[in-house]
Design a protein around this motif. Structure first.
Motif, PDB file in Angstrom:
ATOM      1  N   GLU A 115     -13.483   3.703  -5.256  1.00 28.70           N
ATOM      2  CA  GLU A 115     -13.590   2.317  -5.736  1.00 28.70           C
ATOM      3  C   GLU A 115     -13.568   2.230  -7.254  1.00 28.70           C
ATOM      4  N   GLY A 116     -13.551   3.393  -7.961  1.00 33.02           N
ATOM      5  CA  GLY A 116     -13.401   3.406  -9.408  1.00 33.02           C
ATOM      6  C   GLY A 116     -14.679   3.321 -10.209  1.00 33.02           C
ATOM      7  N   SER A 117     -15.844   3.334  -9.558  1.00 27.94           N
ATOM      8  CA  SER A 117     -17.108   3.256 -10.305  1.00 27.94           C
ATOM      9  C   SER A 117     -17.589   4.618 -10.779  1.00 27.94           C
ATOM     10  N   PHE A 118     -16.978   5.696 -10.274  1.00 25.30           N
ATOM     11  CA  PHE A 118     -17.364   7.049 -10.696  1.00 25.30           C
ATOM     12  C   PHE A 118     -16.102   7.858 -10.957  1.00 25.30           C
ATOM     13  N   ARG A 119     -16.080   8.543 -12.096  1.00 32.58           N
ATOM     14  CA  ARG A 119     -14.883   9.267 -12.516  1.00 32.58           C
ATOM     15  C   ARG A 119     -14.603  10.438 -11.585  1.00 32.58           C
ATOM     16  N   LYS A 120     -13.322  10.586 -11.235  1.00 34.54           N
ATOM     17  CA  LYS A 120     -12.925  11.672 -10.342  1.00 34.54           C
ATOM     18  C   LYS A 120     -13.119  13.029 -11.011  1.00 34.54           C
ATOM     19  N   ASP A 121     -12.767  13.142 -12.324  1.00 32.69           N
ATOM     20  CA  ASP A 121     -12.896  14.444 -12.998  1.00 32.69           C
ATOM     21  C   ASP A 121     -14.368  14.851 -13.126  1.00 32.69           C
ATOM     22  N   LEU A 122     -15.272  13.871 -13.327  1.00 32.09           N
ATOM     23  CA  LEU A 122     -16.697  14.188 -13.392  1.00 32.09           C
ATOM     24  C   LEU A 122     -17.210  14.631 -12.022  1.00 32.09           C
ATOM     25  N   TYR A 123     -16.708  13.991 -10.976  1.00 29.89           N
ATOM     26  CA  TYR A 123     -17.105  14.358  -9.614  1.00 29.89           C
ATOM     27  C   TYR A 123     -16.735  15.811  -9.319  1.00 29.89           C
ATOM     28  N   TYR A 124     -15.517  16.190  -9.675  1.00 29.69           N
ATOM     29  CA  TYR A 124     -15.099  17.564  -9.409  1.00 29.69           C
ATOM     30  C   TYR A 124     -15.797  18.564 -10.328  1.00 29.69           C
ATOM     31  N   ARG A 125     -16.148  18.120 -11.546  1.00 26.52           N
ATOM     32  CA  ARG A 125     -16.781  19.049 -12.487  1.00 26.52           C
ATOM     33  C   ARG A 125     -18.245  19.311 -12.146  1.00 26.52           C
ATOM     34  N   LEU A 163     -23.923  27.052 -12.468  1.00 30.92           N
ATOM     35  CA  LEU A 163     -23.398  26.075 -11.523  1.00 30.92           C
ATOM     36  C   LEU A 163     -24.229  24.804 -11.574  1.00 30.92           C
ATOM     37  N   ASP A 164     -23.586  23.685 -11.942  1.00 24.95           N
ATOM     38  CA  ASP A 164     -24.237  22.381 -11.871  1.00 24.95           C
ATOM     39  C   ASP A 164     -24.140  21.862 -10.435  1.00 24.95           C
ATOM     40  N   ILE A 165     -25.115  21.048 -10.027  1.00 24.31           N
ATOM     41  CA  ILE A 165     -25.281  20.729  -8.605  1.00 24.31           C
ATOM     42  C   ILE A 165     -25.448  19.231  -8.415  1.00 24.31           C
ATOM     43  N   LYS A 213     -18.652  11.248 -21.914  1.00 23.83           N
ATOM     44  CA  LYS A 213     -19.452  12.115 -22.782  1.00 23.83           C
ATOM     45  C   LYS A 213     -20.231  13.134 -21.950  1.00 23.83           C
ATOM     46  N   LEU A 214     -20.708  12.718 -20.777  1.00 23.71           N
ATOM     47  CA  LEU A 214     -21.414  13.658 -19.906  1.00 23.71           C
ATOM     48  C   LEU A 214     -20.459  14.730 -19.404  1.00 23.71           C
ATOM     49  N   LEU A 215     -19.225  14.331 -19.079  1.00 20.58           N
ATOM     50  CA  LEU A 215     -18.213  15.302 -18.650  1.00 20.58           C
ATOM     51  C   LEU A 215     -17.952  16.331 -19.736  1.00 20.58           C
ATOM     52  N   ARG A 216     -17.858  15.867 -20.976  1.00 19.36           N
ATOM     53  CA  ARG A 216     -17.636  16.798 -22.088  1.00 19.36           C
ATOM     54  C   ARG A 216     -18.787  17.789 -22.218  1.00 19.36           C
ATOM     55  N   PHE A 217     -20.011  17.287 -22.061  1.00 20.64           N
ATOM     56  CA  PHE A 217     -21.150  18.197 -22.155  1.00 20.64           C
ATOM     57  C   PHE A 217     -21.114  19.239 -21.038  1.00 20.64           C
ATOM     58  N   LEU A 218     -20.782  18.814 -19.827  1.00 22.78           N
ATOM     59  CA  LEU A 218     -20.719  19.763 -18.718  1.00 22.78           C
ATOM     60  C   LEU A 218     -19.659  20.837 -18.968  1.00 22.78           C
ATOM     61  N   GLN A 219     -18.559  20.454 -19.597  1.00 27.67           N
ATOM     62  CA  GLN A 219     -17.464  21.401 -19.829  1.00 27.67           C
ATOM     63  C   GLN A 219     -17.740  22.317 -21.013  1.00 27.67           C
ATOM     64  N   GLU A 220     -18.267  21.768 -22.114  1.00 29.24           N
ATOM     65  CA  GLU A 220     -18.375  22.528 -23.362  1.00 29.24           C
ATOM     66  C   GLU A 220     -19.817  22.798 -23.790  1.00 29.24           C
ATOM     67  N   LYS A 221     -20.796  22.147 -23.109  1.00 32.62           N
ATOM     68  CA  LYS A 221     -22.210  22.224 -23.514  1.00 32.62           C
ATOM     69  C   LYS A 221     -22.376  21.748 -24.955  1.00 32.62           C
TER      70      LYS A 221
END
Length: 516
Positions: free
Chosen positions: A366-376, A238-240, A327-335
């Motif tokens: 406001e669009g400065s942070f990705r929604k999918d990254l926030y949920y991931r 679990l990432d926090i 790219k950070l989102l991809r790492f969180l999903q697939e390592k």
């Protein structure tokens, strides 16, 4: 020194080195001059050194290497006489890992590569003074045991050597076989001291870790997030996200999660994103290949690869540019990730703990942070500001007072007014501001206590009404009468007599000032 159990007393019994080798008899013949006497598994191979051989030849034929059966304590003998080195090697090799050097270059190489626990050095050698050599070693490695091999018995020289190089013992020349047994005992004692020092360092490190862990646990308890931290720490995948104002202790919480997790024995690394130029954040995270951009002279691993198996703490994650958030989102999903300048996909088992002082849902809106990254990113722990947990302030003040006390030994306490000022302040900068203010107060304090003017020099002092002359006279009269009453144990007649007034006059004063 004479009288010390570590001092080898001088004896007037000169003997040639060759005679000593002869007296050592079987030891010298078996271990030095008979290559066929080597048994499989010995630490060092025998050599065919002969009297008169040069130092270079001795070193080349008797290298400091061999087959290691088990770890043994290393002792370096440094002398310009190969025969003496040969003899010492023969006598002590059965118990210690004996290293030998007959010039300063070889001695320094051994110190750098093998790091022996003990040095036994001659005082007089070509091109170098043994005391200077030991003094330099003391600066590099203060906890090493140093022993001087010398024929000098002058008291002044001995004291100078002890003071400058912290020499632990003296072995006297010329060497006699009967003294070698005593040397062995002294070396054993020296190595026991080395082991005790190691144990003390280990225990101190463990005590410090336990102290830090206890402090962190108490802090988390007062923050009201101890149970949440323990719960998420055990969920390894679990990432926090840690959300809280600047200075609330997000780094402490991140470290606590790491130490409570199955990854506690693996690396922990902090990457403070605002400190990095935006164009270098990707390079710091994922690494790069040589030549991939201007200034990339060689390959470099990124933070993710460096903490393989451990935890990466990304402080102020909202400062990461949106293109890199993908790219950070991809790492969180697939390592999985690619270093800059390479198309080869790498994988890393790393837990991400992110932190921010912003409201993440607002940043998403406001669009400065990705929604999918926030949920991931997973679970969010909100850390309350210091003003919402005033019960923690006294302990934190005590902690930082002890932490910075060495800055000014004159200061022994915080004044009552200082305590009131600290407890009543709102602390917009939270714990970080509290730490800084107490530190700076120690630096600037000129009295034995920290006062409001030391702790808050940037705040105007509260206006104080100056008393009138009548008020000062009344205050003085009241204090004098109270002091006399106490002196005469409440006897009013004696008090009135000592003040030179009548009993009725004293009664009026007591009534006016409400003195019982």
């Amino acid at each position: 020194m004479p009288g010390s159990p570590l001092f080898v007393p001088p004896r007037q019994a000169p003997a040639a080195t060759a005679m000593i080798l002869t007296q050592l008899g079987g030891i010298a013949n078996l271990h030095l001059f008979s290559p066929s006497a080597d048994k499989e598994g010995d630490r060092f191979s025998s050599c065919d050194w002969t009297p008169g051989a040069s130092c270079d030849r001795f070193r080349s034929r008797c290298p400091n290497r061999g087959i290691r059966k088990m770890p043994r304590s290393r002792i370096l003998f440094f002398d310009d006489d190969p025969a003496i080195l040969d003899m010492l090697h023969a006598y002590f090799r059965d118990e210690f890992d004996v290293l030998t050097a007959c010039d300063v270059v070889e001695a320094q190489r051994i110190l750098d590569e093998q790091d022996p626990e003990v040095i036994v050095s001659d005082k007089r050698m070509p091109g170098i003074d043994g005391i200077d050599f030991l003094v330099e070693d003391m600066r590099r490695r203060p906890d090493r045991i140093r022993i001087m091999l010398t024929g000098i018995t002058d008291r002044e020289t001995i004291l100078d050597t002890i003071n400058r190089a912290h020499v632990w013992a003296f072995f006297e020349k010329p060497i006699e076989p009967s003294r070698l047994r005593q040397w062995r005992i002294i070396l054993r004692n020296a190595l026991e001291v080395v082991e005790l020092r190691k144990e003390v360092r280990r225990l101190r490190a463990e005590a410090k870790i336990r102290s830090e862990e206890d402090y962190a646990a108490a802090r988390l308890e007062r923050m009201g997030i101890h149970e949440a931290v323990e719960r998420v720490a055990g969920i390894d995948r679990l990432d926090i996200v840690l959300q809280g104002e600047t200075g609330t202790g997000k780094n402490l919480v991140a470290r606590a999660i790491h130490h409570l997790s199955p990854r506690r024995d693996r690396p922990f690394r902090t990457l403070f994103v605002p400190n990095l130029p935006k164009e270098l954040i990707e390079a710091e995270l994922f690494g790069y290949k040589a030549g991939s951009f201007t200034g990339a002279a060689r390959d470099r691993k990124g933070a993710i690869e460096m903490v393989e198996g451990g935890t990466l703490f990304l402080d102020e994650i909202t400062e990461i540019p949106p293109p890199l958030q993908v790219k950070l989102l991809r790492f969180l999903q697939e390592k999985a990730f690619e270093t800059i300048g390479s198309s080869r996909t790498k994988r890393a088992d790393v837990r991400i703990i992110a932190a921010t002082n912003r409201d993440l849902p607002a940043a998403v809106a406001e669009g400065s942070f990705r929604k999918d990254l926030y949920y991931r990113l997973g679970h969010t722990i909100v850390i309350p500001p210091l003003r919402d947990r005033p019960e923690e302030l006294p302990e934190l003040i005590d902690h930082f007072f002890v932490k910075h006390r060495s800055l000014n030994e004159r200061v022994t306490r915080i004044s009552d007014a200082g305590w009131r000022a600290l407890l009543e302040y709102e602390w917009p900068g939270n714990i970080r501001e509290l730490d800084r203010r107490i530190r700076d107060a120690f630096i600037h304090a000129r009295r034995d206590a920290l006062h409001p003017v030391d702790l808050f020099p940037d705040r105007p002092l509260p206006a104080v009404a100056e008393p009138t002359l009548r008020e000062l006279k009344a205050r003085f009269e009241r204090e004098v009468v109270r002091e006399r009453l106490l002196r005469h144990r409440g006897n009013r007649k004696e008090t009135a007599r000592s003040l030179g007034i009548t009993y009725e006059g004293l009664y009026k004063i007591l009534k006016k000032h409400e003195i019982s």
